[in-house]
Motif scaffolding. Structure first.
Motif, PDB file in Angstrom:
ATOM      1  N   LEU A  10       0.823  -1.211   0.000  1.00 58.98           N
ATOM      2  CA  LEU A  10       0.000   0.000   0.000  1.00 58.98           C
ATOM      3  C   LEU A  10       0.856   1.260   0.000  1.00 58.98           C
ATOM      4  CD1 LEU A  10      -2.838   1.262   0.304  1.00 58.98           C
ATOM      5  CD2 LEU A  10      -2.576   0.990   2.772  1.00 58.98           C
ATOM      6  N   ASP A  11       0.494   2.215  -0.845  1.00 55.89           N
ATOM      7  CA  ASP A  11       1.121   3.542  -0.848  1.00 55.89           C
ATOM      8  C   ASP A  11       0.382   4.355   0.218  1.00 55.89           C
ATOM      9  OD1 ASP A  11       2.268   5.995  -1.351  1.00 55.89           O
ATOM     10  OD2 ASP A  11       1.512   6.160  -3.401  1.00 55.89           O
ATOM     11  N   LEU A  12       0.876   4.286   1.455  1.00 52.00           N
ATOM     12  CA  LEU A  12       0.185   4.839   2.618  1.00 52.00           C
ATOM     13  C   LEU A  12       0.821   6.149   3.062  1.00 52.00           C
ATOM     14  CD1 LEU A  12      -1.914   4.460   4.904  1.00 52.00           C
ATOM     15  CD2 LEU A  12      -0.144   3.199   6.157  1.00 52.00           C
ATOM     16  N   HIS A  13      -0.028   7.147   3.316  1.00 48.81           N
ATOM     17  CA  HIS A  13       0.397   8.447   3.833  1.00 48.81           C
ATOM     18  C   HIS A  13      -0.415   8.720   5.091  1.00 48.81           C
ATOM     19  CE1 HIS A  13       2.273   9.319  -0.107  1.00 48.81           C
ATOM     20  NE2 HIS A  13       1.272   8.583  -0.544  1.00 48.81           N
ATOM     21  N   VAL A  14       0.262   9.024   6.192  1.00 49.38           N
ATOM     22  CA  VAL A  14      -0.422   9.271   7.463  1.00 49.38           C
ATOM     23  C   VAL A  14      -0.110  10.695   7.909  1.00 49.38           C
ATOM     24  CG1 VAL A  14      -0.702   8.521   9.858  1.00 49.38           C
ATOM     25  CG2 VAL A  14      -0.240   6.826   8.066  1.00 49.38           C
ATOM     26  N   TYR A  15      -1.144  11.419   8.317  1.00 47.09           N
ATOM     27  CA  TYR A  15      -1.027  12.818   8.735  1.00 47.09           C
ATOM     28  C   TYR A  15      -1.462  12.927  10.197  1.00 47.09           C
ATOM     29  CZ  TYR A  15      -1.183  13.220   3.670  1.00 47.09           C
ATOM     30  OH  TYR A  15      -0.942  13.055   2.336  1.00 47.09           O
ATOM     31  N   GLU A  16      -0.816  13.817  10.933  1.00 49.96           N
ATOM     32  CA  GLU A  16      -1.136  13.995  12.348  1.00 49.96           C
ATOM     33  C   GLU A  16      -2.509  14.628  12.573  1.00 49.96           C
ATOM     34  OE1 GLU A  16       0.381  12.732  15.035  1.00 49.96           O
ATOM     35  OE2 GLU A  16       1.546  11.707  13.495  1.00 49.96           O
ATOM     36  N   ASN A  17      -2.970  15.423  11.614  1.00 47.41           N
ATOM     37  CA  ASN A  17      -4.278  16.075  11.748  1.00 47.41           C
ATOM     38  C   ASN A  17      -4.692  16.626  10.386  1.00 47.41           C
ATOM     39  OD1 ASN A  17      -2.911  18.642  11.451  1.00 47.41           O
ATOM     40  ND2 ASN A  17      -2.345  18.466  13.615  1.00 47.41           N
ATOM     41  N   ALA A  18      -5.906  17.176  10.333  1.00 50.85           N
ATOM     42  CA  ALA A  18      -6.430  17.709   9.067  1.00 50.85           C
ATOM     43  C   ALA A  18      -5.603  18.885   8.567  1.00 50.85           C
ATOM     44  CB  ALA A  18      -7.890  18.115   9.245  1.00 50.85           C
ATOM     45  N   ASP A  19      -5.118  19.721   9.478  1.00 47.30           N
ATOM     46  CA  ASP A  19      -4.296  20.864   9.054  1.00 47.30           C
ATOM     47  C   ASP A  19      -3.057  20.406   8.298  1.00 47.30           C
ATOM     48  OD1 ASP A  19      -6.062  22.682  10.167  1.00 47.30           O
ATOM     49  OD2 ASP A  19      -4.940  22.851  12.052  1.00 47.30           O
ATOM     50  N   GLU A  20      -2.382  19.382   8.812  1.00 47.93           N
ATOM     51  CA  GLU A  20      -1.203  18.865   8.125  1.00 47.93           C
ATOM     52  C   GLU A  20      -1.582  18.305   6.754  1.00 47.93           C
ATOM     53  OE1 GLU A  20       2.323  15.507   8.343  1.00 47.93           O
ATOM     54  OE2 GLU A  20       0.911  15.628  10.016  1.00 47.93           O
ATOM     55  N   PHE A  21      -2.696  17.578   6.687  1.00 50.75           N
ATOM     56  CA  PHE A  21      -3.136  17.036   5.399  1.00 50.75           C
ATOM     57  C   PHE A  21      -3.327  18.150   4.375  1.00 50.75           C
ATOM     58  CE2 PHE A  21      -6.696  16.301   2.514  1.00 50.75           C
ATOM     59  CZ  PHE A  21      -6.174  15.266   1.758  1.00 50.75           C
ATOM     60  N   PHE A  22      -4.042  19.210   4.761  1.00 55.11           N
ATOM     61  CA  PHE A  22      -4.313  20.298   3.824  1.00 55.11           C
ATOM     62  C   PHE A  22      -3.036  21.052   3.443  1.00 55.11           C
ATOM     63  CE2 PHE A  22      -8.658  19.942   5.717  1.00 55.11           C
ATOM     64  CZ  PHE A  22      -9.272  19.480   4.562  1.00 55.11           C
ATOM     65  N   MET A  23      -2.146  21.243   4.393  1.00 60.94           N
ATOM     66  CA  MET A  23      -0.886  21.948   4.100  1.00 60.94           C
ATOM     67  C   MET A  23      -0.014  21.146   3.130  1.00 60.94           C
ATOM     68  SD  MET A  23      -0.848  24.899   5.458  1.00 60.94           S
ATOM     69  CE  MET A  23       0.861  25.285   5.229  1.00 60.94           C
ATOM     70  N   ARG A  24       0.017  19.839   3.281  1.00 63.12           N
ATOM     71  CA  ARG A  24       0.865  19.002   2.419  1.00 63.12           C
ATOM     72  C   ARG A  24       0.233  18.723   1.061  1.00 63.12           C
ATOM     73  NH1 ARG A  24       2.828  14.144   6.054  1.00 63.12           N
ATOM     74  NH2 ARG A  24       3.380  13.351   4.004  1.00 63.12           N
ATOM     75  N   ASN A  25      -1.023  19.090   0.902  1.00 56.85           N
ATOM     76  CA  ASN A  25      -1.711  18.814  -0.368  1.00 56.85           C
ATOM     77  C   ASN A  25      -2.354  20.068  -0.947  1.00 56.85           C
ATOM     78  OD1 ASN A  25      -1.448  15.768  -0.647  1.00 56.85           O
ATOM     79  ND2 ASN A  25      -2.175  16.000   1.449  1.00 56.85           N
ATOM     80  N   ILE A  26      -1.679  21.202  -0.790  1.00 59.84           N
ATOM     81  CA  ILE A  26      -2.164  22.477  -1.328  1.00 59.84           C
ATOM     82  C   ILE A  26      -2.291  22.360  -2.846  1.00 59.84           C
ATOM     83  CG2 ILE A  26      -1.520  24.885  -1.737  1.00 59.84           C
ATOM     84  CD1 ILE A  26      -0.283  24.899   1.054  1.00 59.84           C
ATOM     85  N   GLY A  27      -3.368  22.890  -3.372  1.00 59.15           N
ATOM     86  CA  GLY A  27      -3.573  22.917  -4.811  1.00 59.15           C
ATOM     87  C   GLY A  27      -4.161  21.645  -5.394  1.00 59.15           C
ATOM     88  N   THR A  28      -4.473  20.676  -4.558  1.00 57.54           N
ATOM     89  CA  THR A  28      -5.059  19.444  -5.069  1.00 57.54           C
ATOM     90  C   THR A  28      -6.578  19.582  -5.135  1.00 57.54           C
ATOM     91  OG1 THR A  28      -5.175  18.477  -2.861  1.00 57.54           O
ATOM     92  CG2 THR A  28      -3.215  17.990  -4.165  1.00 57.54           C
ATOM     93  N   GLU A  29      -7.178  18.764  -5.944  1.00 60.10           N
ATOM     94  CA  GLU A  29      -8.630  18.728  -6.081  1.00 60.10           C
ATOM     95  C   GLU A  29      -9.158  17.676  -5.109  1.00 60.10           C
ATOM     96  OE1 GLU A  29     -11.076  17.065  -9.699  1.00 60.10           O
ATOM     97  OE2 GLU A  29     -10.134  18.989 -10.180  1.00 60.10           O
ATOM     98  N   ILE A  30      -9.995  18.111  -4.156  1.00 64.77           N
ATOM     99  CA  ILE A  30     -10.496  17.203  -3.124  1.00 64.77           C
ATOM    100  C   ILE A  30     -12.018  17.173  -3.190  1.00 64.77           C
ATOM    101  CG2 ILE A  30     -10.540  16.649  -0.669  1.00 64.77           C
ATOM    102  CD1 ILE A  30      -8.006  18.384  -0.372  1.00 64.77           C
ATOM    103  N   TYR A  31     -12.582  15.978  -3.262  1.00 63.56           N
ATOM    104  CA  TYR A  31     -14.029  15.778  -3.226  1.00 63.56           C
ATOM    105  C   TYR A  31     -14.371  15.146  -1.889  1.00 63.56           C
ATOM    106  CZ  TYR A  31     -13.912  16.603  -8.234  1.00 63.56           C
ATOM    107  OH  TYR A  31     -13.734  17.164  -9.458  1.00 63.56           O
ATOM    108  N   PHE A  32     -15.257  15.785  -1.144  1.00 58.30           N
ATOM    109  CA  PHE A  32     -15.662  15.281   0.167  1.00 58.30           C
ATOM    110  C   PHE A  32     -16.989  14.557   0.029  1.00 58.30           C
ATOM    111  CE2 PHE A  32     -12.846  18.809   0.978  1.00 58.30           C
ATOM    112  CZ  PHE A  32     -12.013  18.289   1.963  1.00 58.30           C
ATOM    113  N   PHE A  33     -17.033  13.312   0.470  1.00 61.71           N
ATOM    114  CA  PHE A  33     -18.248  12.505   0.409  1.00 61.71           C
ATOM    115  C   PHE A  33     -18.943  12.609   1.764  1.00 61.71           C
ATOM    116  CE2 PHE A  33     -15.770  11.115  -3.049  1.00 61.71           C
ATOM    117  CZ  PHE A  33     -16.645  10.597  -3.990  1.00 61.71           C
TER     118      PHE A  33
END
Length: 142
Positions: A85-108
């Motif tokens: 698995l290509d696994l990425h783990v983030y400490e919190n939502a802020d870290e996730f958003f900071m590391r993925n700036i400019g990406t297209e995110i769809y929230f279900f």
């Protein structure tokens, strides 16, 4: 077959009466990214991880996570696939958003205003899901 470039190659084959396989169609597309915010159930996460491996999609887990990533239930549901698995783990939502700036995110979410079949998902998009008990964090809707 997943190529090293991050593209997923998919071929649909049909068996012929002669025993040969004929190609119905072939697709190549960049994989999606699957994001789980604060997952609680290890068996669900393991199964999603197995799906991600087979579909060539990275899995992103955003803490807090309701179980240990070493937990036997997670490994059991992920079977032999978890190590691939290509696994990425983030400490919190802020870290996730900071590391993925400019990406297209769809929230279900059940609180969304658009159904997923009305969306045009672009290659490489992030498909984000909340946890099994409470969905996405409440502050996502502010």
């Amino acid at each position: 077959m997943v190529s090293g470039s991050g593209n997923l190659n998919f071929t649909m084959l049909r068996p012929e009466s002669s025993g040969a396989l004929s190609c119905l169609y072939s697709l190549e597309f960049d994989m999606f990214n699957v994001v789980l915010f604060m997952p609680c159930i290890p068996q669900n996460t393991g199964s999603i991880g197995r799906l991600c491996v087979n579909a060539g999609c990275p899995l992103h887990l955003v803490r807090p996570i309701g179980f240990s990533l070493d937990e036997k239930y997670l490994r059991r549901a992920g079977l032999d696939y978890w190590k691939h698995l290509d696994l990425h783990v983030y400490e919190n939502a802020d870290e996730f958003f900071m590391r993925n700036i400019g990406t297209e995110i769809y929230f279900f979410s059940t609180k969304g205003s658009k159904v997923f079949w009305d969306c045009e998902f672009n290659d490489g998009a992030f498909l984000a899901f909340g946890n099994e008990e409470s969905g996405l964090p409440a502050d996502f809707y502010d």
